[in-house]
Design an enzyme around this catalytic site. Structure first.
Site, mmCIF file in Angstrom:
data_model
loop_
_atom_site.group_PDB
_atom_site.id
_atom_site.type_symbol
_atom_site.label_atom_id
_atom_site.label_comp_id
_atom_site.label_asym_id
_atom_site.label_seq_id
_atom_site.Cartn_x
_atom_site.Cartn_y
_atom_site.Cartn_z
ATOM 1 N N ASN A 108 0.816 -1.134 0.099
ATOM 2 C CA ASN A 108 0.102 -0.107 -0.005
ATOM 3 C C ASN A 108 0.889 1.059 -0.145
ATOM 4 O O ASN A 108 2.044 1.327 0.655
ATOM 5 C CB ASN A 108 -0.922 -0.134 1.242
ATOM 6 C CG ASN A 108 -1.773 1.276 1.483
ATOM 7 O OD1 ASN A 108 -2.319 1.461 0.221
ATOM 8 N ND2 ASN A 108 -1.728 1.876 2.320
ATOM 9 N N HIS A 110 0.958 5.469 1.144
ATOM 10 C CA HIS A 110 0.230 6.262 2.057
ATOM 11 C C HIS A 110 0.962 7.572 1.819
ATOM 12 O O HIS A 110 2.092 7.860 1.935
ATOM 13 C CB HIS A 110 0.074 5.879 3.380
ATOM 14 C CG HIS A 110 -0.553 6.359 4.252
ATOM 15 N ND1 HIS A 110 -2.062 6.356 4.317
ATOM 16 C CD2 HIS A 110 -0.266 7.122 5.263
ATOM 17 C CE1 HIS A 110 -2.458 7.261 5.020
ATOM 18 N NE2 HIS A 110 -1.428 8.088 5.679
ATOM 19 N N SER A 137 5.084 6.752 2.134
ATOM 20 C CA SER A 137 5.362 5.745 2.524
ATOM 21 C C SER A 137 4.859 4.545 1.848
ATOM 22 O O SER A 137 3.638 4.619 1.565
ATOM 23 C CB SER A 137 4.954 5.323 3.910
ATOM 24 O OG SER A 137 5.583 6.391 4.982
ATOM 25 N N ASP A 146 -3.175 1.152 7.715
ATOM 26 C CA ASP A 146 -1.967 1.927 7.066
ATOM 27 C C ASP A 146 -0.890 1.446 8.036
ATOM 28 O O ASP A 146 0.125 2.454 8.673
ATOM 29 C CB ASP A 146 -2.068 3.603 7.340
ATOM 30 C CG ASP A 146 -3.077 4.097 6.134
ATOM 31 O OD1 ASP A 146 -3.245 3.638 5.178
ATOM 32 O OD2 ASP A 146 -3.854 5.049 6.680
#
Ligand code: GAR
Length: 190
Positions: A108, A110, A137, A146
């Site tokens: 992911n 972020h 990040s 997250d």
């Protein structure tokens, strides 16, 4: 040469999706040939769907309001039927559950220096904070928002008086730089 199949999941604009597709699809990286045969949108009105059309990238829409477990089951089934090895979340605004996380390795991105500013308002909170730096990040996905092991981070210096939209553009540019790098690192660990 090992072929790895990536799926990109998104909910909105899709600029990371487009950048990753253009820079990585059908390309060799050391021992890997990257194939991106599938994108999945969680919103039927996401602009990223238009980008997929223009790129010639197959895009499935799973926009149901179903309970997390049923949503994840649909997702797992589509990913499995497309033989996906690595899942790339690029602005995908849903939290994935334990079953998904046990079946797939997912990354992911972020828009903050995690663990600071988790959640959906990260960019605004980071812009409004009195910190002198901001950043982005990439991390492995866990079933907590997250969170998960960090793979890549980078920062920008804030500019006094900079508008939110210019700040956002610089963060996006940073994301486009670090996400492909993080994917290559993750590929080496598959
Ligand atoms: C990116 O800024 C990404 O960091 C963020 O959504 C944006 C998607 O942009 N993701 C999150 O906030 C996840 N918690 P894009 O659709 O143009 O790639």
């Amino acid at each position: 040469m090992k072929e790895v199949r990536l799926a990109i999941l998104f909910s909105g604009n899709g600029s990371n999706l487009e950048n990753i597709y253009k820079n990585m699809n059908d390309k060799n990286f050391d021992d890997f040939l990257v194939k991106i045969p599938l994108a999945i949108s969680s919103r039927k009105d996401a602009y990223g769907i238009e980008r997929c059309k223009n790129l010639g990238l197959k895009c499935e829409i799973i926009a149901s309001k179903e309970h997390k477990v049923d949503y994840d089951k649909k997702l797992i089934s589509i990913l499995e039927s497309n033989n996906i090895n690595l899942v790339i979340l690029a602005g995908f605004m849903r939290i994935l559950g334990k079953e998904f996380c046990s079946k797939f390795i997912a990354l992911n991105i972020h828009p903050s220096i995690l663990p600071l500013f988790k959640g959906a308002n990260a960019l605004k909170e980071s812009y409004q904070s009195d910190m002198k730096i901001a950043g982005a990040s990439v991390h492995y996905v866990s079933d907590e928002l997250d969170s998960g092991e960090l793979i890549e981070q980078d920062i920008i210096y804030k500019i006094e008086g900079e508008s939110f939209s210019d700040f956002e553009s610089r963060i996006h540019a940073l994301e486009h730089k670090i996400y492909p790098k993080a994917i290559l690192k993750a590929l080496c660990k598959l």
